[in-house]
Design a protein around this motif. Sequence first.
Motif, mmCIF file in Angstrom:
data_model
loop_
_atom_site.group_PDB
_atom_site.id
_atom_site.type_symbol
_atom_site.label_atom_id
_atom_site.label_comp_id
_atom_site.label_asym_id
_atom_site.label_seq_id
_atom_site.Cartn_x
_atom_site.Cartn_y
_atom_site.Cartn_z
ATOM 1 N N ILE A 67 74.472 120.789 30.774
ATOM 2 C CA ILE A 67 73.489 120.877 31.869
ATOM 3 C C ILE A 67 72.127 121.237 31.292
ATOM 4 O O ILE A 67 72.008 122.203 30.523
ATOM 5 C CB ILE A 67 73.910 121.953 32.894
ATOM 6 N N THR A 68 71.122 120.461 31.656
ATOM 7 C CA THR A 68 69.765 120.757 31.193
ATOM 8 C C THR A 68 68.791 120.622 32.371
ATOM 9 O O THR A 68 69.131 120.019 33.390
ATOM 10 C CB THR A 68 69.335 119.782 30.077
ATOM 11 N N PHE A 69 67.610 121.195 32.185
ATOM 12 C CA PHE A 69 66.557 121.065 33.206
ATOM 13 C C PHE A 69 65.355 120.412 32.559
ATOM 14 O O PHE A 69 65.022 120.703 31.404
ATOM 15 C CB PHE A 69 66.154 122.444 33.731
ATOM 16 N N LYS A 70 64.700 119.523 33.316
ATOM 17 C CA LYS A 70 63.448 118.931 32.839
ATOM 18 C C LYS A 70 62.450 118.968 33.974
ATOM 19 O O LYS A 70 62.832 118.899 35.145
ATOM 20 C CB LYS A 70 63.661 117.459 32.438
ATOM 21 N N ASN A 71 61.178 119.043 33.585
ATOM 22 C CA ASN A 71 60.139 118.993 34.600
ATOM 23 C C ASN A 71 59.748 117.530 34.811
ATOM 24 O O ASN A 71 59.204 116.898 33.921
ATOM 25 C CB ASN A 71 58.947 119.823 34.094
ATOM 26 N N ILE A 72 60.072 116.986 35.974
ATOM 27 C CA ILE A 72 59.738 115.590 36.255
ATOM 28 C C ILE A 72 58.703 115.590 37.375
ATOM 29 O O ILE A 72 58.997 116.047 38.485
ATOM 30 C CB ILE A 72 60.984 114.783 36.713
ATOM 31 N N ALA A 73 57.535 115.092 37.079
ATOM 32 C CA ALA A 73 56.435 115.049 38.055
ATOM 33 C C ALA A 73 56.247 116.412 38.736
ATOM 34 O O ALA A 73 56.126 116.515 39.955
ATOM 35 C CB ALA A 73 56.690 113.951 39.091
ATOM 36 N N ASN A 81 74.822 115.839 31.645
ATOM 37 C CA ASN A 81 75.071 114.875 30.562
ATOM 38 C C ASN A 81 73.993 113.789 30.521
ATOM 39 O O ASN A 81 74.291 112.584 30.517
ATOM 40 C CB ASN A 81 76.482 114.281 30.679
ATOM 41 N N ASN A 82 72.746 114.226 30.557
ATOM 42 C CA ASN A 82 71.564 113.350 30.454
ATOM 43 C C ASN A 82 71.320 112.438 31.649
ATOM 44 O O ASN A 82 70.491 111.536 31.562
ATOM 45 C CB ASN A 82 71.608 112.501 29.179
ATOM 46 N N THR A 83 72.016 112.659 32.749
ATOM 47 C CA THR A 83 71.749 111.883 33.970
ATOM 48 C C THR A 83 71.086 112.804 34.994
ATOM 49 O O THR A 83 71.541 113.941 35.187
ATOM 50 C CB THR A 83 73.077 111.333 34.567
ATOM 51 N N ASN A 84 70.047 112.291 35.627
ATOM 52 C CA ASN A 84 69.362 113.068 36.659
ATOM 53 C C ASN A 84 70.274 113.185 37.891
ATOM 54 O O ASN A 84 70.607 112.177 38.518
ATOM 55 C CB ASN A 84 68.060 112.333 37.022
ATOM 56 N N VAL A 85 70.706 114.407 38.203
ATOM 57 C CA VAL A 85 71.632 114.608 39.330
ATOM 58 C C VAL A 85 70.997 115.486 40.413
ATOM 59 O O VAL A 85 71.690 116.010 41.290
ATOM 60 C CB VAL A 85 72.968 115.245 38.853
ATOM 61 N N GLU A 86 69.692 115.654 40.346
ATOM 62 C CA GLU A 86 69.004 116.580 41.247
ATOM 63 C C GLU A 86 69.339 116.329 42.730
ATOM 64 O O GLU A 86 69.604 117.267 43.477
ATOM 65 C CB GLU A 86 67.491 116.521 41.006
ATOM 66 N N ASP A 87 69.333 115.058 43.146
ATOM 67 C CA ASP A 87 69.630 114.778 44.561
ATOM 68 C C ASP A 87 71.117 114.940 44.861
ATOM 69 O O ASP A 87 71.497 115.545 45.868
ATOM 70 C CB ASP A 87 69.174 113.366 44.945
ATOM 71 N N LYS A 88 71.929 114.408 43.960
ATOM 72 C CA LYS A 88 73.394 114.438 44.201
ATOM 73 C C LYS A 88 73.939 115.859 44.335
ATOM 74 O O LYS A 88 74.824 116.107 45.140
ATOM 75 C CB LYS A 88 74.127 113.745 43.049
ATOM 76 N N ILE A 89 73.405 116.796 43.541
ATOM 77 C CA ILE A 89 73.974 118.154 43.594
ATOM 78 C C ILE A 89 73.609 118.893 44.886
ATOM 79 O O ILE A 89 74.164 119.943 45.175
ATOM 80 C CB ILE A 89 73.588 119.022 42.366
ATOM 81 N N ARG A 90 72.652 118.342 45.647
ATOM 82 C CA ARG A 90 72.269 118.998 46.924
ATOM 83 C C ARG A 90 73.035 118.421 48.108
ATOM 84 O O ARG A 90 72.751 118.762 49.260
ATOM 85 C CB ARG A 90 70.761 118.831 47.181
ATOM 86 N N SER A 91 73.966 117.467 47.864
ATOM 87 C CA SER A 91 74.674 116.825 48.978
ATOM 88 C C SER A 91 75.647 117.819 49.629
ATOM 89 O O SER A 91 76.050 118.811 49.016
ATOM 90 C CB SER A 91 75.465 115.628 48.462
ATOM 91 N N MET A 92 76.044 117.525 50.865
ATOM 92 C CA MET A 92 77.009 118.388 51.558
ATOM 93 C C MET A 92 78.354 118.379 50.834
ATOM 94 O O MET A 92 79.058 119.379 50.821
ATOM 95 C CB MET A 92 77.200 117.927 53.012
ATOM 96 N N GLU A 93 78.688 117.234 50.211
ATOM 97 C CA GLU A 93 79.962 117.140 49.500
ATOM 98 C C GLU A 93 80.031 118.209 48.389
ATOM 99 O O GLU A 93 81.016 118.924 48.248
ATOM 100 C CB GLU A 93 80.113 115.732 48.897
ATOM 101 N N VAL A 94 78.946 118.330 47.639
ATOM 102 C CA VAL A 94 78.898 119.344 46.578
ATOM 103 C C VAL A 94 78.844 120.737 47.211
ATOM 104 O O VAL A 94 79.536 121.664 46.774
ATOM 105 C CB VAL A 94 77.712 119.093 45.616
ATOM 106 N N SER A 95 78.051 120.896 48.268
ATOM 107 C CA SER A 95 77.948 122.215 48.921
ATOM 108 C C SER A 95 79.301 122.694 49.429
ATOM 109 O O SER A 95 79.584 123.893 49.434
ATOM 110 C CB SER A 95 76.962 122.162 50.093
ATOM 111 N N GLU A 96 80.148 121.762 49.857
ATOM 112 C CA GLU A 96 81.477 122.133 50.381
ATOM 113 C C GLU A 96 82.397 122.656 49.284
ATOM 114 O O GLU A 96 83.292 123.433 49.544
ATOM 115 C CB GLU A 96 82.144 120.922 51.044
ATOM 116 N N PHE A 97 82.182 122.197 48.055
ATOM 117 C CA PHE A 97 83.142 122.469 46.982
ATOM 118 C C PHE A 97 82.631 123.506 45.975
ATOM 119 O O PHE A 97 83.407 124.040 45.172
ATOM 120 C CB PHE A 97 83.431 121.118 46.306
ATOM 121 N N VAL A 98 81.326 123.777 46.014
ATOM 122 C CA VAL A 98 80.746 124.605 44.940
ATOM 123 C C VAL A 98 81.263 126.049 44.926
ATOM 124 O O VAL A 98 81.520 126.602 43.848
ATOM 125 C CB VAL A 98 79.188 124.543 44.965
#
Length: 225
Positions: A67-73, A81-98
Amino acid sequence: MERITIAIDGHSSCGKSTLAKALAKTLGYVYVDSGAMYRAVTLYFIQNEVDIKDAEAVKLALLDIDITFKNIAGKNTTFLNNTNVEDKIRSMEVSEFVSPVATISIVRTKVVKEQRDLGKEKGIVMDGRDIGTVVFKDAELKIFLTASPDIRTQRRYDELIAKGQKVTMKEVKDNLLRRDHIDSTRADSPLKKAADAIEIDNSNLTEANQLEKALALVKAKTLQL
Ligand code: CDP
């Protein structure tokens, strides 16, 4: 001014990340969203169908997670793993399981180690649940943010709707309360206010007001050093 470590903890959607980002920007500090790290682990488990009851499978999966963080715009962005997941990790599906994922001790051990590495140089603001109690027990400034459940629900609902997600107010509220319960009652690093944390109730504060209060605390702390 001497650079310090700032820990911000609180319940789901209490405005921690808004305050932490604003503080980091004003002070020229690094901002780390510790919840994003648990969310990224959770996304990996969902995508790879990792059974969280299978300790061996969890252990193996963790070896494959970077897991890494980058400043984008100008926006703090989470990469798995080098894929931007910023939107996906905020989904309800992730919120339900986190929250169930965040109860697993080997998950916490990995994530906390990385969080401590990010904070080695001080000059950091980290928000989460256990930052003042576990990750940075010696943080010079600890803030515990609170807001009423209805206000927290409304904020998260507005955020998700703005992102185009289809959710109801009830789904959002149920999720926040369920997570709060799991986070506060788990055995490993439960969410609680550190004895030396300063509580700020931001139910009736604007973003500017809460930043002003927190900056006054930073100033008072750094003057004491
Ligand atoms: O944004 P929100 O406040 O709703 O949650 P978050 O900060 O993104 O954190 C998501 C979840 O990760 C929490 O509900 C906890 O289960 C877990 N978490 C944790 O266990 N410890 C932390 N330091 C941060 C988050």
